[in-house]
Scaffold this motif. Structure first.
Motif, PDB file in Angstrom:
ATOM      1  N   LEU A  68     -23.418  28.985   7.883  1.00 47.56           N
ATOM      2  CA  LEU A  68     -22.166  28.691   8.607  1.00 47.56           C
ATOM      3  C   LEU A  68     -21.010  28.547   7.617  1.00 47.56           C
ATOM      4  CD1 LEU A  68     -23.500  26.263  11.360  1.00 47.56           C
ATOM      5  CD2 LEU A  68     -22.366  28.474  11.744  1.00 47.56           C
ATOM      6  N   THR A  69     -21.293  27.938   6.458  1.00 46.42           N
ATOM      7  CA  THR A  69     -20.253  27.811   5.421  1.00 46.42           C
ATOM      8  C   THR A  69     -19.820  29.190   4.938  1.00 46.42           C
ATOM      9  OG1 THR A  69     -21.242  25.710   4.721  1.00 46.42           O
ATOM     10  CG2 THR A  69     -19.692  26.751   3.191  1.00 46.42           C
ATOM     11  N   ALA A 118     -15.612  32.261   5.527  1.00 41.18           N
ATOM     12  CA  ALA A 118     -14.820  33.092   4.598  1.00 41.18           C
ATOM     13  C   ALA A 118     -13.770  33.898   5.358  1.00 41.18           C
ATOM     14  CB  ALA A 118     -15.754  34.035   3.843  1.00 41.18           C
ATOM     15  N   PRO A 119     -12.660  34.205   4.684  1.00 36.29           N
ATOM     16  CA  PRO A 119     -11.685  35.105   5.310  1.00 36.29           C
ATOM     17  C   PRO A 119     -12.277  36.516   5.389  1.00 36.29           C
ATOM     18  CG  PRO A 119     -11.115  34.720   3.007  1.00 36.29           C
ATOM     19  CD  PRO A 119     -12.271  33.809   3.320  1.00 36.29           C
ATOM     20  N   SER A 120     -11.832  37.289   6.372  1.00 27.82           N
ATOM     21  CA  SER A 120     -12.307  38.679   6.474  1.00 27.82           C
ATOM     22  C   SER A 120     -11.198  39.546   7.051  1.00 27.82           C
ATOM     23  CB  SER A 120     -13.560  38.747   7.350  1.00 27.82           C
ATOM     24  OG  SER A 120     -13.301  38.259   8.658  1.00 27.82           O
ATOM     25  N   LYS A 170     -12.627  40.058  11.371  1.00 31.29           N
ATOM     26  CA  LYS A 170     -13.724  40.746  12.071  1.00 31.29           C
ATOM     27  C   LYS A 170     -15.087  40.149  11.713  1.00 31.29           C
ATOM     28  CE  LYS A 170     -11.434  44.028  14.253  1.00 31.29           C
ATOM     29  NZ  LYS A 170     -11.538  44.358  15.682  1.00 31.29           N
ATOM     30  N   GLN A 171     -15.126  39.319  10.641  1.00 25.43           N
ATOM     31  CA  GLN A 171     -16.385  38.676  10.241  1.00 25.43           C
ATOM     32  C   GLN A 171     -17.533  39.697  10.199  1.00 25.43           C
ATOM     33  OE1 GLN A 171     -16.305  34.457  12.263  1.00 25.43           O
ATOM     34  NE2 GLN A 171     -15.126  35.862  13.537  1.00 25.43           N
ATOM     35  N   PRO A 172     -17.377  40.712   9.338  1.00 24.95           N
ATOM     36  CA  PRO A 172     -18.291  41.860   9.390  1.00 24.95           C
ATOM     37  C   PRO A 172     -19.603  41.631   8.653  1.00 24.95           C
ATOM     38  CG  PRO A 172     -16.663  42.224   7.690  1.00 24.95           C
ATOM     39  CD  PRO A 172     -16.371  40.861   8.273  1.00 24.95           C
ATOM     40  N   TRP A 173     -20.322  40.591   9.059  1.00 18.90           N
ATOM     41  CA  TRP A 173     -21.554  40.243   8.338  1.00 18.90           C
ATOM     42  C   TRP A 173     -22.650  39.771   9.278  1.00 18.90           C
ATOM     43  CZ3 TRP A 173     -16.967  37.642   6.115  1.00 18.90           C
ATOM     44  CH2 TRP A 173     -16.541  36.530   6.862  1.00 18.90           C
ATOM     45  N   ALA A 180     -17.647  36.109   1.388  1.00 15.43           N
ATOM     46  CA  ALA A 180     -18.601  35.280   2.153  1.00 15.43           C
ATOM     47  C   ALA A 180     -19.838  34.968   1.304  1.00 15.43           C
ATOM     48  CB  ALA A 180     -18.994  35.983   3.452  1.00 15.43           C
ATOM     49  N   SER A 181     -20.269  35.927   0.517  1.00 16.71           N
ATOM     50  CA  SER A 181     -21.445  35.703  -0.336  1.00 16.71           C
ATOM     51  C   SER A 181     -21.123  34.678  -1.420  1.00 16.71           C
ATOM     52  CB  SER A 181     -21.902  37.023  -0.974  1.00 16.71           C
ATOM     53  OG  SER A 181     -22.267  37.937   0.036  1.00 16.71           O
TER      54      SER A 181
END
Ligand code: IYR
Length: 222
Positions: free
Chosen positions: A54-55, A59-61, A65-68, A153-154
């Motif tokens: 969740l953390t 992350a910004p995207s 779109k949060q493409p993960w 995000a990683s």
């Protein structure tokens, strides 16, 4: 932005002294993070892993779109299968697919084709990047700056893992197509990183590395 609802944003405001202190403390803490290859098999609760992911997902995207997708794996036979497939690729990589310079660059890290950590660590997170998404009718929806977004995000994920007192390794078996098949992922997703997570083995060793100094990484324009 006119058509989007906007809401006030308030975060706590610290004094300058406190900002300096907090920035220094966070740096000190992050500077203790190391990539670890020797894992303990000790279990880590699912709830912890969900919080870490969740953390990462804060992350910004690109265009939000949060493409993960984060594949969270604890199943032993699936881990063994991933290990076997990763080692197959890594044997080819270390056995000639990587350049001599690359092999030399890796020598101080002591890496080789063997990936025992995939079996030993209690959890494997496979970070998938979504090249595009699907709408309800199966039509394609664009994502933007996918590698940048999933990379950030990683980074958040690795910081969260370290903050929780756990360790990780950013493993990049190459090529990674075998992961999509083994995890039965849809065609819009591509494997990005394979990250074992857990406690370090009692006997864990890390290479004695130093980090670049600020003079080596900052160019000042004042
Ligand atoms: N993917 C291989 C090789 C490797 C490459 C780099 I660049 C590293 O920093 C470490 C390893 C592996 O995971 O062993």
């Amino acid at each position: 932005m006119q058509n989007e609802e906007h809401i006030p944003y308030n975060i706590e405001r610290f004094s300058e002294d406190e900002i300096i202190h907090r920035s220094q403390e966070f740096y000190n803490r992050m500077n203790q993070r190391r990539s670890v290859r020797d894992f303990s098999s000790e279990q880590v609760p699912l709830e912890v892993m969900e919080n870490l992911i969740l953390t990462a997902s804060t992350a910004p995207s690109g265009a939000h779109k949060q493409p993960w997708t984060f594949c969270l794996i604890s199943n032993s036979s699936l881990k063994s299968k991933l290990r076997e497939l990763a080692e197959e690729e890594e044997k080819k990589s270390y056995g000639g697919r990587m350049s001599d310079e690359w092999i030399e660059d890796l020598a101080p890290l002591g890496t080789n084709w063997e990936k025992e950590f995939i079996d030993v660590a209690p959890w494997i997170i496979v970070v998938m990047k979504k090249a595009y998404d699907f709408d309800k009718n199966g039509g394609k929806l664009n994502n933007y700056y996918v590698s940048e977004s999933v990379g950030i995000a990683s980074g958040f994920l690795l910081a969260a893992i370290h903050n929780a007192g756990l360790v990780a390794l950013t493993h990049t078996p190459s090529p990674m197509n075998f992961i999509s098949e083994a995890l039965n992922r849809p065609v819009n997703e591509r494997p990005f990183l394979l990250i074992p997570v857990g406690f370090p083995a009692k006997s864990a060793l890390v290479p004695n590395l130093t980090r670049k100094k600020k003079e080596d990484i900052i160019e000042y324009y004042e």
